[in-house]
Design a protein around this motif. Structure first.
Motif, mmCIF file in Angstrom:
data_model
loop_
_atom_site.group_PDB
_atom_site.id
_atom_site.type_symbol
_atom_site.label_atom_id
_atom_site.label_comp_id
_atom_site.label_asym_id
_atom_site.label_seq_id
_atom_site.Cartn_x
_atom_site.Cartn_y
_atom_site.Cartn_z
ATOM 1 N N ARG A 125 3.118 -6.404 -0.123
ATOM 2 C CA ARG A 125 2.306 -6.518 -1.479
ATOM 3 C C ARG A 125 2.252 -5.370 -2.235
ATOM 4 N N ALA A 126 2.655 -4.434 -1.892
ATOM 5 C CA ALA A 126 2.809 -3.099 -2.590
ATOM 6 C C ALA A 126 3.860 -2.471 -2.275
ATOM 7 N N GLY A 127 4.339 -1.602 -3.296
ATOM 8 C CA GLY A 127 5.790 -0.771 -3.127
ATOM 9 C C GLY A 127 5.495 0.663 -2.856
ATOM 10 N N SER A 128 4.224 1.213 -3.000
ATOM 11 C CA SER A 128 3.745 2.506 -2.848
ATOM 12 C C SER A 128 2.299 2.738 -2.923
ATOM 13 N N LEU A 129 1.719 3.751 -2.333
ATOM 14 C CA LEU A 129 0.319 3.952 -2.164
ATOM 15 C C LEU A 129 -0.394 3.707 -3.848
ATOM 16 N N GLY A 130 0.442 4.495 -4.667
ATOM 17 C CA GLY A 130 -0.324 4.342 -6.129
ATOM 18 C C GLY A 130 -0.322 2.705 -6.639
ATOM 19 N N GLU A 131 0.445 1.981 -6.187
ATOM 20 C CA GLU A 131 0.593 0.677 -6.522
ATOM 21 C C GLU A 131 -0.514 -0.217 -5.882
ATOM 22 N N ALA A 132 -0.680 0.270 -4.470
ATOM 23 C CA ALA A 132 -1.554 -0.678 -3.758
ATOM 24 C C ALA A 132 -2.972 0.089 -4.154
ATOM 25 N N ALA A 133 -3.177 1.182 -4.692
ATOM 26 C CA ALA A 133 -4.502 1.692 -5.271
ATOM 27 C C ALA A 133 -4.832 0.855 -6.350
ATOM 28 N N ARG A 134 -3.700 0.671 -7.623
ATOM 29 C CA ARG A 134 -3.869 0.239 -8.860
ATOM 30 C C ARG A 134 -4.428 -1.414 -8.580
ATOM 31 N N TRP A 143 -14.219 1.631 -12.930
ATOM 32 C CA TRP A 143 -15.219 2.822 -12.140
ATOM 33 C C TRP A 143 -14.434 3.349 -10.561
ATOM 34 N N ALA A 144 -13.772 2.339 -10.291
ATOM 35 C CA ALA A 144 -12.968 3.057 -8.967
ATOM 36 C C ALA A 144 -11.859 4.125 -9.139
ATOM 37 N N VAL A 145 -11.356 4.429 -10.395
ATOM 38 C CA VAL A 145 -10.408 5.354 -10.742
ATOM 39 C C VAL A 145 -10.920 6.650 -10.014
ATOM 40 N N PRO A 146 -12.094 7.196 -10.274
ATOM 41 C CA PRO A 146 -12.557 8.623 -9.773
ATOM 42 C C PRO A 146 -12.390 8.483 -8.271
ATOM 43 N N VAL A 147 -12.656 7.474 -7.667
ATOM 44 C CA VAL A 147 -12.666 7.407 -6.220
ATOM 45 C C VAL A 147 -11.349 7.236 -5.454
ATOM 46 N N LEU A 148 -10.461 6.390 -6.340
ATOM 47 C CA LEU A 148 -9.176 6.257 -5.835
ATOM 48 C C LEU A 148 -8.036 7.173 -6.516
ATOM 49 N N PHE A 149 -8.543 8.193 -7.140
ATOM 50 C CA PHE A 149 -7.614 9.159 -8.018
ATOM 51 C C PHE A 149 -6.652 9.729 -6.978
ATOM 52 N N PRO A 150 -6.904 9.987 -5.681
ATOM 53 C CA PRO A 150 -6.104 10.832 -4.825
ATOM 54 C C PRO A 150 -5.092 9.956 -4.532
ATOM 55 N N PHE A 151 -5.202 8.527 -4.218
ATOM 56 C CA PHE A 151 -4.191 7.726 -3.871
ATOM 57 C C PHE A 151 -3.277 7.383 -5.144
ATOM 58 N N LEU A 152 -3.563 7.603 -6.399
ATOM 59 C CA LEU A 152 -2.755 7.329 -7.612
ATOM 60 C C LEU A 152 -1.747 8.351 -7.435
ATOM 61 N N VAL A 153 -2.041 9.501 -7.126
ATOM 62 C CA VAL A 153 -1.080 10.720 -7.235
ATOM 63 C C VAL A 153 -0.081 11.137 -5.832
ATOM 64 N N LEU A 164 -6.905 13.868 4.641
ATOM 65 C CA LEU A 164 -7.135 15.057 4.507
ATOM 66 C C LEU A 164 -7.006 15.651 2.843
ATOM 67 N N ALA A 165 -5.994 15.282 2.336
ATOM 68 C CA ALA A 165 -5.748 15.541 1.065
ATOM 69 C C ALA A 165 -6.894 15.225 0.132
ATOM 70 N N ALA A 166 -7.637 14.139 0.514
ATOM 71 C CA ALA A 166 -8.633 13.458 -0.534
ATOM 72 C C ALA A 166 -9.895 14.470 -0.126
ATOM 73 N N ALA A 167 -10.055 14.690 1.006
ATOM 74 C CA ALA A 167 -11.272 15.558 1.325
ATOM 75 C C ALA A 167 -11.103 16.888 0.635
ATOM 76 N N GLY A 168 -9.899 17.613 0.619
ATOM 77 C CA GLY A 168 -9.589 18.810 -0.305
ATOM 78 C C GLY A 168 -9.727 18.505 -1.544
ATOM 79 N N PHE A 169 -9.473 17.367 -2.334
ATOM 80 C CA PHE A 169 -9.784 17.108 -3.634
ATOM 81 C C PHE A 169 -11.449 17.108 -3.642
ATOM 82 N N TRP A 170 -12.032 16.482 -2.714
ATOM 83 C CA TRP A 170 -13.243 16.407 -3.065
ATOM 84 C C TRP A 170 -14.047 17.613 -2.771
ATOM 85 N N ALA A 171 -13.727 18.688 -2.004
ATOM 86 C CA ALA A 171 -13.957 19.973 -1.751
ATOM 87 C C ALA A 171 -13.987 20.630 -3.101
#
Length: 185
Positions: A125-134, A143-153, A164-171
């Motif tokens: 249903r999606a080709g990439s993590l960013g596409e699935a997040a979109r 409003w979900a963009v700030p929460v899903l931002f790590p998945f977009l990049v 782990l990367a998302a936890a670092g982002f929120w750190a």
């Protein structure tokens, strides 16, 4: 022109219809996006033949247990801090122990979300993590963009690395928040 339709229930339970010429072919449910086989037009009240799901490895189960444990530990830690120990702690102590409950919650939540997004990729249903997040942003709203931002990049296909990367982002965001609001602590 009135086209004949085949109606049947998808695996999610929704009644869907497909053109009669699609009988016996795979169709996608507009509600759950699961691919199901439309029954033959001459079989009334037929149930769909599901496309076999890909084999699930033991790794997601172990990771799911890790995410649940982290999430429960973080929520219990926050409850203990704010419901039991709040009056005995100073502002600086509260700030110091915030990462002890905050990061397990973030790690657990992002682990669950990344597993869900990666399942979308595995199901086609999606080709990439960013596409699935979109896709999730389209459903949940801007409003979900700030929460899903790590998945977009991020481009990884490992829920552990993504969480782990998302936890670092929120750190970094938490550090900036405390540095701006409590610069003297």
């Amino acid at each position: 022109m009135n086209r004949q339709q085949v109606e049947f229930h998808a695996s999610c339970g929704h009644l869907i219809s497909a053109p009669a010429d699609r009988a016996g072919q795979d169709v996608r449910c507009p509600h759950c996006h699961q691919v199901v086989r439309a029954p033959s037009a001459d079989v009334p009240y037929a149930s769909p033949v599901l496309v076999p799901a890909p084999a699930v490895s033991a790794e997601p189960t172990a990771l799911t247990a890790l995410y649940v444990t982290a999430l429960v530990a973080g929520v219990l830690g926050a409850a203990c801090v704010y419901l039991v120990m709040f009056n005995e702690l100073s502002e600086s102590e509260l700030i110091t122990i915030t990462p002890l409950w905050f990061f397990p919650i973030v790690f657990g939540l992002y682990g669950f979300v990344s597993q869900r997004l990666l399942r979308r990729i595995a199901a086609g249903r999606a080709g990439s993590l960013g596409e699935a997040a979109r896709m999730s942003i389209d459903v949940a709203g801007f409003w979900a963009v700030p929460v899903l931002f790590p998945f977009l990049v991020l481009r990884w296909r490992s829920s552990l690395l993504v969480s782990l990367a998302a936890a670092g982002f929120w750190a970094v965001l938490l550090w900036l928040f405390f540095a701006v609001l409590f610069p003297t602590l």
